[in-house]
Design a protein around this motif. Sequence first.
Motif, PDB file in Angstrom:
ATOM      1  N   GLY A  20       0.893  -1.266  -0.170  1.00 26.00           N
ATOM      2  CA  GLY A  20      -0.164   0.070  -0.050  1.00 26.00           C
ATOM      3  C   GLY A  20       0.706   1.164  -0.083  1.00 26.00           C
ATOM      4  O   GLY A  20       2.112   1.257   0.277  1.00 26.00           O
ATOM      5  N   VAL A  58       2.010   4.782   1.530  1.00 26.02           N
ATOM      6  CA  VAL A  58       2.528   5.430   2.969  1.00 26.02           C
ATOM      7  C   VAL A  58       1.640   6.772   2.675  1.00 26.02           C
ATOM      8  O   VAL A  58       1.671   7.492   1.827  1.00 26.02           O
ATOM      9  CB  VAL A  58       3.768   5.551   3.312  1.00 26.02           C
ATOM     10  CG1 VAL A  58       3.864   6.344   4.490  1.00 26.02           C
ATOM     11  CG2 VAL A  58       4.584   4.262   3.186  1.00 26.02           C
ATOM     12  N   LEU A 107      -0.651   2.948   6.387  1.00 29.13           N
ATOM     13  CA  LEU A 107      -1.094   2.304   4.982  1.00 29.13           C
ATOM     14  C   LEU A 107      -2.560   2.732   4.738  1.00 29.13           C
ATOM     15  O   LEU A 107      -3.306   2.609   5.516  1.00 29.13           O
ATOM     16  CB  LEU A 107      -0.519   1.165   4.698  1.00 29.13           C
ATOM     17  CG  LEU A 107       0.839   0.628   4.997  1.00 29.13           C
ATOM     18  CD1 LEU A 107       1.293  -0.828   4.647  1.00 29.13           C
ATOM     19  CD2 LEU A 107       1.881   1.592   4.320  1.00 29.13           C
TER      20      LEU A 107
END
Length: 421
Positions: free
Chosen positions: A246, A248, A309
């Motif tokens: 994912g 940040v 995330l």
Amino acid sequence: MSLPVEIVFGVYLGVITGIVPALVAGTLGFVFKYVTDVTIPGLGVVVLSLAIAGVNGGLLALNDETIRSSERAPAILTAIVVVLMLSMYAHAQGDRLGASVPKRISLRQLRDRTLSTDVIELVGGRGRVSVEVAGEVNDMEGYPPLPADTRRAILDGDWTFPADLPLAELEDRFAERLQTELDLADVAVRIDERARATVAAAPPTGALSKRVPAGKRAVSVSALVPTGIARGDVVRVITPDLDAEGAVIAARSSGKPEPGAAAAAKPAPAGDDPDPDEDARTDGGEETVAAPPAATAPTTTGGEGRVTLALDRSEATALLRADRGRVLVLSRGTRREYELTALLRRAGKRFRRVSVVAGGPLDGHTIGEAEVREAYDVAVLAARHESWTIAPDGSQSLSAGDDLFVVGSRDALDRFAEVAA
């Protein structure tokens, strides 16, 4: 009277009678040069000036009979010379002004104020300017007041920009930089010719929640955080039961071990550590307003910390069961624009942003009609007429004030800038 006195009297008469002929000659010279690009012949200026001066001299002679005396011939000759000198000088200045005034003035040109040369610094052969925030940073109406730390960051920041920008564009760049670096909700900037800025800003509202895409959940996990992670980096979190990737949206590293299980993050600004006791309620688009943040470092410093995330609902639920995880930063590849810059430099080429000048060889023509590549040995990478066009073809029309990105050798760019832009 003696001859010197007659000459002085003639100068006086010439100045008195030559004011009107000089104004007429200067005005006609400007109008003819500006409208028709034709210079009035000197003989025409002489005839017109003597005719007007003769009328003025005749009126003076009616009031003073001594002017008509034959003994005043030296004074009259001197006056005629002075009138002709004034008229020819005024005509030359009007002609020069008519040639230098742009024939097409747009509202954008009137708006493009420029910086004073006193505030420009030369660094490496290029000009730059340091913008100084004058006075206090004002609050924006309709928003909460700015935190003290954010005000201090705006006042004490080093805000340096290229000096060749118009003030309007410099204001836009300064406002965009403030919003990007300090994550402000809104910014209004006004810069004067001395590079002194007046700033009004609004603190961020819901800084983290507005970065969570719709359908995603923001989940934070404790981990050993690599140095240099910034918002937008793509990472992989590895746990015994999950391997998730994912983007940040917040990260923090303190260097101190922090106990506790992975927890869903409530909306918070980048760099803040989400509360481990909060439930995962963020679902992309739900409005949750966080406290205004202070300006924080854009990257992590390494060590124990947390990474937040944006993950799918199923991955977020599984990640909540993990005590901690391992964080791997994934490569995002090479920026193609940097590769292009490197290739151009290795080939001895440079690129530059220029503006089309009024009355130049590009004004009112297309790129093909002006034969930009053949005549100047440069290529147009992008052009902005009403909107930006990348790699424009020969039918792209140009007018005064349009912006161009051109590429070529340094000498070719200099020649192009001198002649056409």
